[in-house]
Write an enzyme that holds these catalytic residues in place. Structure first.
Site, PDB file in Angstrom:
ATOM      1  N   ASN A 267      -1.893  -3.819  11.746  1.00 54.29           N
ATOM      2  CA  ASN A 267      -2.429  -3.555  12.840  1.00 54.29           C
ATOM      3  C   ASN A 267      -3.703  -2.025  12.988  1.00 54.29           C
ATOM      4  O   ASN A 267      -4.388  -1.776  11.389  1.00 54.29           O
ATOM      5  CB  ASN A 267      -1.051  -2.968  13.128  1.00 54.29           C
ATOM      6  CG  ASN A 267      -1.045  -1.534  12.511  1.00 54.29           C
ATOM      7  OD1 ASN A 267      -0.655  -1.464  11.669  1.00 54.29           O
ATOM      8  ND2 ASN A 267       0.356  -1.411  14.090  1.00 54.29           N
ATOM      9  N   CYS A 269      -3.521   0.941  12.603  1.00 55.80           N
ATOM     10  CA  CYS A 269      -3.499   2.120  12.332  1.00 55.80           C
ATOM     11  C   CYS A 269      -2.991   1.492  10.684  1.00 55.80           C
ATOM     12  O   CYS A 269      -2.171   2.658   9.820  1.00 55.80           O
ATOM     13  CB  CYS A 269      -2.632   2.883  12.823  1.00 55.80           C
ATOM     14  SG  CYS A 269      -3.322   3.976  13.934  1.00 55.80           S
ATOM     15  N   GLU A 271       0.229   0.348   9.095  1.00 56.31           N
ATOM     16  CA  GLU A 271       1.765   0.366   8.946  1.00 56.31           C
ATOM     17  C   GLU A 271       2.443  -0.797   9.011  1.00 56.31           C
ATOM     18  O   GLU A 271       3.045  -0.590   8.349  1.00 56.31           O
ATOM     19  CB  GLU A 271       2.448   1.541   9.991  1.00 56.31           C
ATOM     20  CG  GLU A 271       2.777   1.007  11.546  1.00 56.31           C
ATOM     21  CD  GLU A 271       0.849   1.088  12.020  1.00 56.31           C
ATOM     22  OE1 GLU A 271       1.689   1.891  13.579  1.00 56.31           O
ATOM     23  OE2 GLU A 271       0.630   1.727  11.840  1.00 56.31           O
TER      24      GLU A 271
END
Length: 451
Positions: A267, A269, A271
């Site tokens: 995704n 960012c 994570e």
């Protein structure tokens, strides 16, 4: 419930429901009731009365002990509400695939979701295009189209769209990719990362070479010193903040359902690694609410973890997925991501310096506890509702683990906006300044840290 001025401004501008004239028609209590009602209603699918779950959900959200991801806050209880934050979309080496993915990206961004892609299968710049006798413009040029579209969509959407663009270290355009954000204003709606495997990691360690391979022909077009390319990655990460690194070997060693596919993107960012066409819903526990007499109240933390896992699992059924193929894989694995925010604030309340070794030990203790209890909560749900459909093809089944409801249960999200709503430090990050100026839409606020 006390909310900061900044939290209220964010909620008014993006989260509270509005009538046709644009007038706000709910407050924070109303938002919490709307969300809790919509998600608790899913219990009826499992022959349960939703009233008890409503009370539990409302309690943890209204007290700011837990907040789900932004799309859930915005869209739960709304007709055809899309509730997931994280998506990974596949891109194949054809104009049809690229622009089909662009269309899906626009629809997901409009609903408040973020998207990640691997551009590694696209032929390099200057490569032949047999159908037109022309040459390819390469993956970076297509990323610019995605970036421009994101700019357009964010003007009419509920929040700024976000993307993750990934290119494998063996791609012939990797050198241009590494420095593509050197000029300010380029790809502003993208985080970018270089992906690599065990073989390339070993080459970097041993000062070897990395072959650059045309993904269309699968032929080596040149070799490059591994140390040079790694130095370039480090330099531009220092200079511009990008690129990051995505260790595909590590990610796929922990892929819970390798029989369903290979993970090559995350995704926006980073994570949440996801399979192509997979989505995930996130939520974070506010650790600053669990400090009691300078210690973590583990009994209360356990209670909130179990309620949060139940809440996030319900979202998977309440969600109106934007596309059928995303619904299919998302429900097959039922991935959720329970994380934390307010870690730095919790340390302040416990009188522990963020930079101390003791803080590292506290972090390990807390997240071990959250992970263990989240798995336990998922196992309890599996007893009542059944395991995630792909469980019997998963690594858990092969290793003899108990059935669980969700293929993943934890994550570490940055919590950029929801931590502002909660009035706490973001994610697991330190507090960078105790006095800063924030701009929210056309207003500027002086933000003084409450602790």
């Amino acid at each position: 419930m006390y909310l900061t001025e900044i939290a209220e401004e964010i909620l008014k501008s993006r989260y509270y429901l509005k009538d046709k004239e644009g007038n706000i028609i709910e407050n924070f209590e109303g938002l919490c009731k709307r969300i809790s009602t919509a998600i608790a209603e899913i219990d009826r699918n499992y022959n349960l009365n939703p009233s008890k779950s409503f009370e539990s959900f409302f309690d943890i959200i209204y007290s700011l002990k837990f907040l789900p991801n932004s799309p859930t806050l915005m869209n739960a209880g709304i007709k055809n509400g899309q509730l997931s934050a994280c998506f990974v979309l596949p891109i194949k080496d054809s104009l049809k695939s690229i622009f089909e993915t662009l269309k899906k990206t626009a629809i997901i961004h409009k609903s408040g979701g973020g998207t990640g892609f691997s551009f590694s299968s696209l032929r390099p710049e200057g490569d032949v295009v047999a159908s037109t006798k022309g040459v390819s413009s390469g993956p970076i040029s297509f990323m610019q189209i995605f970036d421009f579209a994101t700019n357009i969509i964010k003007q009419g959407g509920k929040r700024r769209g976000a993307n993750m663009g990934i290119l494998h270290i063996t791609h012939p355009d990797i050198e241009s990719f590494i420095k593509c954000k050197e000029n300010e204003g380029n790809l502003t709606n993208f985080n970018i990362s270089v992906s690599l495997d065990k073989l390339q990691i070993e080459s970097i360690k041993k000062d070897g070479v990395i072959p650059l391979i045309n993904p269309r022909t699968k032929k080596v077009v040149k070799t490059i010193l591994a140390k040079k390319i790694f130095d370039d990655i480090c330099y531009y990460a220092w200079k511009t903040g990008d690129p990051g690194l995505v260790n595909l070997y590590s990610i796929n060693s922990s892929n819970p359902t390798p029989s369903l596919g290979y993970i090559e993107a995350t995704n926006p960012c980073g994570e949440q690694p996801l399979l192509p066409n997979e989505s995930c819903t996130l939520g974070s526990i506010n650790l600053s609410k669990f400090v009691k007499n300078k210690n973590i109240d583990y009994d209360e933390l356990k209670r909130v973890i179990h309620i949060s896992v139940h809440f996030l699992d319900n979202i998977l059924d309440a969600n109106h997925y934007p596309f059928k193929e995303i619904e299919k894989i998302s429900k097959r694995n039922r991935k959720i991501g329970l994380g934390i925010m307010g870690f730095a604030d919790a340390l302040i309340l416990m009188n522990i310096p963020y930079s101390s070794k003791y803080a590292l030990q506290i972090a390990e203790d807390i997240m071990s506890f959250i992970n263990t209890e989240a798995i336990s909560a998922s196992q309890n749900l599996a007893k009542k509702r059944g395991p995630f459909p792909a469980f019997f093809k998963s690594i858990y089944y092969k290793k003899g683990f108990k059935e669980r409801r969700n293929a993943t249960v934890t994550t570490i999200a940055p919590t950029g906006t929801i931590s502002l709503i909660a009035g706490t430090s973001s994610g697991i990050e330190p507090i960078f300044s105790f006095k800063i100026k924030r701009r929210i839409l056309d207003k500027e606020f002086e933000d003084i840290h409450p602790l």
